[in-house]
Design a protein around this motif. Structure first.
Motif, PDB file in Angstrom:
ATOM      1  N   LEU A  62       0.833  -1.200   0.000  1.00 16.71           N
ATOM      2  CA  LEU A  62       0.000   0.000   0.000  1.00 16.71           C
ATOM      3  C   LEU A  62       0.872   1.255   0.000  1.00 16.71           C
ATOM      4  CD1 LEU A  62      -2.763   1.343   0.168  1.00 16.71           C
ATOM      5  CD2 LEU A  62      -2.659   1.117   2.665  1.00 16.71           C
ATOM      6  N   ALA A  63       1.947   1.213   0.829  1.00 13.61           N
ATOM      7  CA  ALA A  63       2.842   2.362   0.887  1.00 13.61           C
ATOM      8  C   ALA A  63       3.513   2.603  -0.462  1.00 13.61           C
ATOM      9  CB  ALA A  63       3.888   2.149   1.964  1.00 13.61           C
TER      10      ALA A  63
ATOM     11  N   VAL B 175       2.282   1.811  -3.439  1.00 10.05           N
ATOM     12  CA  VAL B 175       1.271   2.359  -4.344  1.00 10.05           C
ATOM     13  C   VAL B 175       1.061   3.852  -4.083  1.00 10.05           C
ATOM     14  CG1 VAL B 175      -1.165   2.309  -4.993  1.00 10.05           C
ATOM     15  CG2 VAL B 175       0.098   0.162  -4.722  1.00 10.05           C
ATOM     16  N   VAL B 176       0.962   4.200  -2.783  1.00 11.41           N
ATOM     17  CA  VAL B 176       0.772   5.612  -2.424  1.00 11.41           C
ATOM     18  C   VAL B 176       1.965   6.454  -2.868  1.00 11.41           C
ATOM     19  CG1 VAL B 176       0.564   7.222  -0.489  1.00 11.41           C
ATOM     20  CG2 VAL B 176      -0.780   5.120  -0.505  1.00 11.41           C
ATOM     21  N   LEU B 177       3.183   5.899  -2.687  1.00  7.11           N
ATOM     22  CA  LEU B 177       4.386   6.624  -3.093  1.00  7.11           C
ATOM     23  C   LEU B 177       4.405   6.842  -4.603  1.00  7.11           C
ATOM     24  CD1 LEU B 177       7.118   7.845  -2.364  1.00  7.11           C
ATOM     25  CD2 LEU B 177       8.119   5.551  -2.604  1.00  7.11           C
ATOM     26  N   VAL B 178       4.054   5.795  -5.353  1.00  8.71           N
ATOM     27  CA  VAL B 178       4.029   5.902  -6.813  1.00  8.71           C
ATOM     28  C   VAL B 178       3.011   6.965  -7.249  1.00  8.71           C
ATOM     29  CG1 VAL B 178       3.436   4.711  -8.956  1.00  8.71           C
ATOM     30  CG2 VAL B 178       4.873   3.582  -7.240  1.00  8.71           C
ATOM     31  N   MET B 179       1.840   6.934  -6.589  1.00  4.77           N
ATOM     32  CA  MET B 179       0.809   7.918  -6.928  1.00  4.77           C
ATOM     33  C   MET B 179       1.277   9.340  -6.588  1.00  4.77           C
ATOM     34  SD  MET B 179      -2.605   5.876  -5.622  1.00  4.77           S
ATOM     35  CE  MET B 179      -3.697   7.225  -6.023  1.00  4.77           C
ATOM     36  N   PHE B 180       1.978   9.468  -5.455  1.00  3.79           N
ATOM     37  CA  PHE B 180       2.462  10.781  -5.041  1.00  3.79           C
ATOM     38  C   PHE B 180       3.515  11.309  -6.028  1.00  3.79           C
ATOM     39  CE2 PHE B 180       5.274  13.490  -2.415  1.00  3.79           C
ATOM     40  CZ  PHE B 180       4.339  14.449  -2.047  1.00  3.79           C
ATOM     41  N   VAL B 181       4.431  10.418  -6.446  1.00  5.92           N
ATOM     42  CA  VAL B 181       5.447  10.801  -7.426  1.00  5.92           C
ATOM     43  C   VAL B 181       4.795  11.183  -8.756  1.00  5.92           C
ATOM     44  CG1 VAL B 181       7.387   9.968  -8.814  1.00  5.92           C
ATOM     45  CG2 VAL B 181       7.288   9.465  -6.357  1.00  5.92           C
ATOM     46  N   GLY B 182       3.779  10.395  -9.155  1.00  6.92           N
ATOM     47  CA  GLY B 182       3.063  10.702 -10.395  1.00  6.92           C
ATOM     48  C   GLY B 182       2.369  12.038 -10.334  1.00  6.92           C
TER      49      GLY B 182
END
Length: 483
Positions: free
Chosen positions: A8-9, A11-18
């Motif tokens: 989950l972390a 996925v959240v990191l990837v979304m934040f970077v995106g």
């Protein structure tokens, strides 16, 4: 439990970077494109919501913005709009910008790099941002004389101060009234633009800087310059002057204006220019050669795609890799040779200035809203077009054109005028273009001018450069000398 949390972390990191990458892309990489997109209503309101700087001629604003009570904030208006339309262009809510309104937009809006400190001052003091004033080089008397001389005929006039490159007149006809395009009534502005876009003569396009024409016999100045620069010819050199010249490798011939001879055969180079002998100059072009003609033309500014005044000037064209018959036709300004009126004014200006061609410019000074001078154009050498000796010989030959040759209509009592006529053939069945380029006083030049009247204007097939265009140039020169 740790594994799902890690996933989950991640996925959240990837979304934040995106998200960060997307925001950076929009706010930084695409910022200029989005800000300049005509569909960006916020940019439109922001630009119209600040006082746009005036465009000034001789201390008088010819384009200015005034406060109005509508959603835009300021209304652009134009004084003597048609007279100056080739200079100002238009500034429109729905149709964008053209000419100086476009080329100097950064200064007029106050967003230019040179106005950085003015913006900082406004930010600190809380003052309403205002655009800078753009002061032009235009001489109002010369501008009016050019428009009056064209008198409803389609064409253009350009006048330049030879020693500096300052543009003294820039007229294109038909012109237009920018006020019709500047209205905040979107329906009316769109209708006005559409009507002008399909009007005869394409008023929205400047004939002075954006249209190219066969220069005809005015190009003989370039051919004569190439011959003199070669060291193989002088003004006294004799040239063949047949009634018709057969072109090598073809059955085609070149004749003289009116189908007659040139008064003598052979004829001196000076007299060939004075009476504009086609057959002599076609032979001279072949003798000099295409490479020398190309080099000389480019020294005068041909084949330069980057000339700005600050509006971009259409590239005048002299072809490369010509065979001998094409060289002969090109030497008299026909075939594929194309020139703007700006270009032909530059040719005369270079000769007038002892062979030194100065870069033409339209903006003299930029001043911030508090009248502080933030920019002043300094004269700049464009090229050394000819040696001083060649320029002096060409000057004397051009004086002969006006004193006793094809350009006598440009004579001014007490003022020596150096000039060259041109009557350029166009498409079959159409009247020729009438050209004249000149400078004066010949012994201490203050102005160089080029005039074109498309398809002979009111004279039609009876037109010549000496009859139709030379009197217009005379009026512009007199206006400059009298101002």
């Amino acid at each position: 439990m740790n594994t799902p949390l890690r996933r989950l972390a991640t996925v959240v990191l990837v979304m934040f970077v995106g998200l960060m990458a997307s925001a950076t892309w929009v706010q930084y990489v695409q910022a200029d494109r989005l800000n300049n997109d005509s569909r960006n209503v916020r940019t439109l309101y922001r630009e119209f919501g600040n006082a746009r700087g005036p465009i000034v001629v001789a201390g008088e604003a010819i384009a200015l913005s005034t406060k109005v009570e509508d959603s835009y904030g300021y209304q652009r208006s134009y004084t003597n709009g048609e007279l100056y339309s080739a200079v100002t262009g238009f500034y429109s809510v729905v149709n964008g910008r053209s000419q100086l309104e476009r080329a100097a937009n950064e200064e007029l809006t106050g967003r230019g790099d040179r106005l950085f400190f003015s913006r900082i001052r406004d930010l600190i003091t809380g003052s309403q941002p205002e655009g800078a004033a753009v002061e032009t080089t235009i001489n109002p008397a010369a501008q009016q004389a050019a428009l009056d001389g064209l008198a409803g005929q389609q064409g253009a006039v350009v006048a330049i101060e030879p020693s500096t490159g300052r543009i003294l007149a820039l007229v294109s006809t038909p012109g237009f009234d920018p006020n019709a395009l500047a209205t905040h009534d979107i329906t009316a502005a769109s209708a006005a633009y559409q009507a002008l876009d399909v009007a005869d003569g394409n008023p929205l396009r400047s004939n002075a800087t954006q249209e190219r024409y066969p220069p005809g016999s005015t190009f003989k100045l370039v051919t004569a310059a190439a011959a003199l620069e070669s060291g193989q010819f002088t003004p006294a050199s004799t040239l063949p002057a047949p009634v018709r010249l057969t072109l090598p490798q073809t059955s085609s011939t070149i004749g003289n204006f009116g189908g007659g001879g040139c008064g003598a055969d052979p004829i001196s180079l000076a007299d060939a220019l004075r009476i504009s002998c086609n057959t002599s100059f076609a032979q001279l072009g072949m003798d000099v050669g295409s490479d020398a003609l190309l080099t000389q033309a480019e020294r005068f500014g041909f084949n330069d795609p980057d000339l700005t005044i600050p509006m971009l000037v259409a590239e005048s064209v002299f072809p490369e890799d010509m065979d001998v018959p094409v060289t002969a036709q090109s030497a008299i300004g026909q075939r594929d040779v194309q020139a703007t009126p700006m270009q032909m004014a530059m040719v005369s200006a270079a000769i007038a200035n002892g062979g030194q061609l100065m870069t033409p410019y339209l903006v003299q000074t930029v001043r911030s809203a508090d009248l502080h001078r933030v920019y002043e154009t300094e004269p700049e050498l464009y090229s050394t077009a000819t040696s001083p000796g060649t320029a002096a010989s060409l000057r004397d030959m051009m004086v002969g054109v006006v004193e006793s040759g094809s350009g006598t209509s440009a004579q001014i009592p007490g003022v020596p005028v150096a000039g060259k006529t041109g009557t350029a053939q166009t498409a079959d069945g159409q009247a020729p273009h009438a050209w004249f380029t000149a400078f004066a006083p010949a012994d201490a030049p203050r102005v160089a001018v080029a005039v074109i009247v498309e398809h002979g204007g009111n004279a039609g097939n009876e037109a010549t450069g000496g009859r139709v265009a030379a009197p217009i140039a005379k009026a512009v020169i007199e206006a400059v000398l009298g101002s």
